[in-house]
Design an enzyme around this catalytic site. Structure first.
Site, PDB file in Angstrom:
ATOM      1  N   GLY A  63       0.867  -1.174   0.000  1.00  0.00           N
ATOM      2  CA  GLY A  63       0.000   0.000   0.000  1.00  0.00           C
ATOM      3  C   GLY A  63       0.905   1.225   0.000  1.00  0.00           C
ATOM      4  O   GLY A  63       1.905   1.267   0.737  1.00  0.00           O
ATOM      5  N   ALA A  64       0.548   2.224  -0.823  1.00  0.00           N
ATOM      6  CA  ALA A  64       1.462   3.338  -1.087  1.00  0.00           C
ATOM      7  C   ALA A  64       1.946   4.074   0.177  1.00  0.00           C
ATOM      8  O   ALA A  64       3.154   4.177   0.411  1.00  0.00           O
ATOM      9  CB  ALA A  64       0.801   4.288  -2.089  1.00  0.00           C
ATOM     10  N   ARG A  98      10.211  -1.102  -4.875  1.00  0.00           N
ATOM     11  CA  ARG A  98       9.007  -1.138  -5.728  1.00  0.00           C
ATOM     12  C   ARG A  98       8.931   0.201  -6.476  1.00  0.00           C
ATOM     13  O   ARG A  98       9.116   1.258  -5.868  1.00  0.00           O
ATOM     14  CB  ARG A  98       7.725  -1.346  -4.889  1.00  0.00           C
ATOM     15  CG  ARG A  98       7.679  -2.718  -4.221  1.00  0.00           C
ATOM     16  CD  ARG A  98       6.301  -3.008  -3.650  1.00  0.00           C
ATOM     17  NE  ARG A  98       5.348  -3.392  -4.677  1.00  0.00           N
ATOM     18  CZ  ARG A  98       4.034  -3.512  -4.467  1.00  0.00           C
ATOM     19  NH1 ARG A  98       3.536  -3.240  -3.275  1.00  0.00           N
ATOM     20  NH2 ARG A  98       3.223  -3.877  -5.443  1.00  0.00           N
ATOM     21  N   GLN A 105      -5.475  -8.949  -2.538  1.00  0.00           N
ATOM     22  CA  GLN A 105      -5.510  -7.944  -1.460  1.00  0.00           C
ATOM     23  C   GLN A 105      -6.949  -7.606  -1.078  1.00  0.00           C
ATOM     24  O   GLN A 105      -7.218  -7.267   0.076  1.00  0.00           O
ATOM     25  CB  GLN A 105      -4.775  -6.670  -1.886  1.00  0.00           C
ATOM     26  CG  GLN A 105      -3.271  -6.804  -1.984  1.00  0.00           C
ATOM     27  CD  GLN A 105      -2.827  -7.146  -3.388  1.00  0.00           C
ATOM     28  OE1 GLN A 105      -3.547  -7.802  -4.132  1.00  0.00           O
ATOM     29  NE2 GLN A 105      -1.644  -6.702  -3.776  1.00  0.00           N
ATOM     30  N   ASP A 134      -1.689   4.877  -6.259  1.00  0.00           N
ATOM     31  CA  ASP A 134      -0.253   4.712  -5.996  1.00  0.00           C
ATOM     32  C   ASP A 134       0.577   5.866  -6.519  1.00  0.00           C
ATOM     33  O   ASP A 134       1.655   6.151  -6.003  1.00  0.00           O
ATOM     34  CB  ASP A 134       0.242   3.397  -6.590  1.00  0.00           C
ATOM     35  CG  ASP A 134      -0.250   2.224  -5.758  1.00  0.00           C
ATOM     36  OD1 ASP A 134      -1.385   1.774  -5.996  1.00  0.00           O
ATOM     37  OD2 ASP A 134       0.480   1.810  -4.836  1.00  0.00           O
ATOM     38  N   ASN A 137      -3.135   2.825 -10.066  1.00  0.00           N
ATOM     39  CA  ASN A 137      -3.563   2.045  -8.894  1.00  0.00           C
ATOM     40  C   ASN A 137      -3.513   0.569  -9.275  1.00  0.00           C
ATOM     41  O   ASN A 137      -3.153   0.222 -10.422  1.00  0.00           O
ATOM     42  CB  ASN A 137      -4.978   2.475  -8.451  1.00  0.00           C
ATOM     43  CG  ASN A 137      -5.357   1.882  -7.096  1.00  0.00           C
ATOM     44  OD1 ASN A 137      -4.587   1.949  -6.147  1.00  0.00           O
ATOM     45  ND2 ASN A 137      -6.533   1.273  -7.006  1.00  0.00           N
TER      46      ASN A 137
HETATM   47  O1  MRU Z   1       0.530  -4.004  -4.632  1.00  0.00           O
HETATM   48  P1  MRU Z   1      -0.095  -3.264  -3.487  1.00  0.00           P
HETATM   49  O2  MRU Z   1      -0.910  -4.138  -2.601  1.00  0.00           O
HETATM   50  O3  MRU Z   1       0.931  -2.445  -2.725  1.00  0.00           O
HETATM   51  O4  MRU Z   1      -1.083  -2.238  -4.177  1.00  0.00           O
HETATM   52  C1  MRU Z   1      -1.761  -1.309  -3.366  1.00  0.00           C
HETATM   53  C2  MRU Z   1      -2.757  -0.499  -4.084  1.00  0.00           C
HETATM   54  O5  MRU Z   1      -2.877  -0.521  -5.276  1.00  0.00           O
HETATM   55  C3  MRU Z   1      -3.551   0.459  -3.242  1.00  0.00           C
HETATM   56  O6  MRU Z   1      -4.809   0.677  -3.806  1.00  0.00           O
HETATM   57  C4  MRU Z   1      -2.813   1.800  -3.171  1.00  0.00           C
HETATM   58  O7  MRU Z   1      -1.487   1.626  -2.765  1.00  0.00           O
HETATM   59  C5  MRU Z   1      -3.491   2.760  -2.259  1.00  0.00           C
HETATM   60  S1  MRU Z   1      -3.232   2.344  -0.566  1.00  0.00           S
HETATM   61  C6  MRU Z   1      -3.904   3.560   0.434  1.00  0.00           C
END
Ligand code: MRU
Length: 350
Positions: free
Chosen positions: A51-52, A92, A198, A239, A249
């Site tokens: 998550g970002a 990442r 997720q 993201d 995203n």
């Molecule tokens: O690969 P991830 O699980 O890190 O991807 C996360 C997302 O795409 C979320 O929607 C995004 O980071 C927003 S989190 C507040």
């Protein structure tokens, strides 16, 4: 019941970072203890923390771990921070919050003239400050976003933009939690979010823990759910958002935005200002992470495809600003979404 903390720093400058291991959820609630930079890099890479905003926060604490074994002069500490920040930034590529947090730690380190433990204390205090601001930001996003849901609404969300993805209550999910408190959330439909689930593993878990009516669907069911009138809005996280509002995203978000437009449903993005990358004019320049083909062919250890099949596994996609009805930030709502309205809210200019 208070939800478990996504991450916590234990101790002072000699302390350690504990991350709720999200690869084990919802089955096991277990903390992963990180004692060096490499452990944080690995945790981000394998999505133990994800998550970002959360990966930015983990990286900010991560550089504090690297300082524990650095020399005591201001220059040695700055050099170590620079090296570790560059390593962590490589974990990442898509979420800009990661480099945002690391740049903020470096700016603090460059401005600090102290040395030794006093310098380390300043850096740890900065990481804690980012954590605290993140909690506040989530609350503000929740308040602003809930103003868009004025009658009991069934909402579709994707991936996880909840407490697990931030240091607070989440972004998209903070909007839904606040709407729920205000009596304006009828139900949440959660896309499972292939390939790493997720939505199923994390978002459905967060929502059901709070007794919010939740229905899990496979990603491919979203069109049918909209056609049947089961949802009235879509809310997701982000993201990285370019200067014109184009938004990266989790993979599948773009398809949902297209479906929402086809069904005349509002599509909202919730994200803090640290998710904006105003150096990018539009979404074309957003780096899209490609992940291991095994995530698609061997989801959770089970072979679900023939051995030799070619796989494409982009982890994110970009939704054009034209498909986004509003972006909900901690500073307010951007609506309509374009270069002028983004600049007006974030820079106070048009
Ligand atoms: O690969 P991830 O699980 O890190 O991807 C996360 C997302 O795409 C979320 O929607 C995004 O980071 C927003 S989190 C507040």
């Amino acid at each position: 019941m208070k939800p478990p903390e996504t991450m916590r720093w234990q101790g002072g400058i000699e302390g350690q970072l504990e991350l709720l291991d999200q690869t084990l959820l919802p089955g096991q609630l277990q903390y992963l203890c990180c004692r060096d930079v490499q452990a944080v890099w690995d945790a981000i890479r394998v999505l133990s923390v994800r998550g970002a905003p959360a990966i930015g926060l983990a990286a900010a604490y991560g550089v504090c771990l690297g300082l524990q074994t650095a020399g005591d002069s201001t220059q040695q500490l700055r050099d170590q921070l620079k090296q570790d920040a560059s390593q962590l930034a490589s974990s990442r590529p898509t979420a800009v919050n990661l480099s945002w947090a690391l740049e903020r730690m470096q700016a603090t380190g460059n401005a600090c003239q102290l040395e030794g433990d006093a310098w380390r204390e300043v850096l740890l205090a900065e990481a804690r400050q980012i954590h605290q601001e993140d909690q506040q930001m989530c609350q503000q996003i929740g308040q602003h976003g809930a103003s868009l849901l004025t009658t009991p609404t069934a909402v579709l969300t994707h991936c996880n933009a909840g407490g697990l993805a931030t240091g607070g209550e989440g972004t998209a999910l903070s909007v839904l939690f606040t709407a729920h408190q205000q009596g304006n959330l009828a139900e949440v439909f959660v896309g499972e979010t292939r390939p790493l689930l997720q939505g199923a593993r994390l978002t459905a878990w967060e929502l059901t823990q709070r007794d919010i009516p939740t229905t899990l669907i496979c990603d491919s069911m979203a069109g049918q759910v909209m056609r049947e009138g089961k949802v009235q809005a879509v809310v997701t996280g982000a993201d990285r958002i370019a200067a014109n509002g184009d938004t990266a995203n989790k993979i599948g978000t773009y398809s949902l935005a297209l479906l929402a437009r086809a069904h005349q449903l509002p599509f909202y993005v919730a994200a803090p200002s640290s998710t904006f990358d105003l150096a990018l004019a539009d979404g074309q320049g957003i780096p899209i992470e490609e992940r291991d083909p095994a995530e698609v062919t061997h989801g959770f250890g089970q072979a679900t495809a023939p051995q030799q099949v070619k796989v494409y596994n982009p982890a994110f996609d970009v939704t054009p600003a034209a498909l986004i009805d509003a972006i909900i930030t901690e500073q307010g709502i951007i609506q309509p979404v374009n270069q002028q309205t983004v600049a007006a809210l974030l820079l106070g200019s048009g």
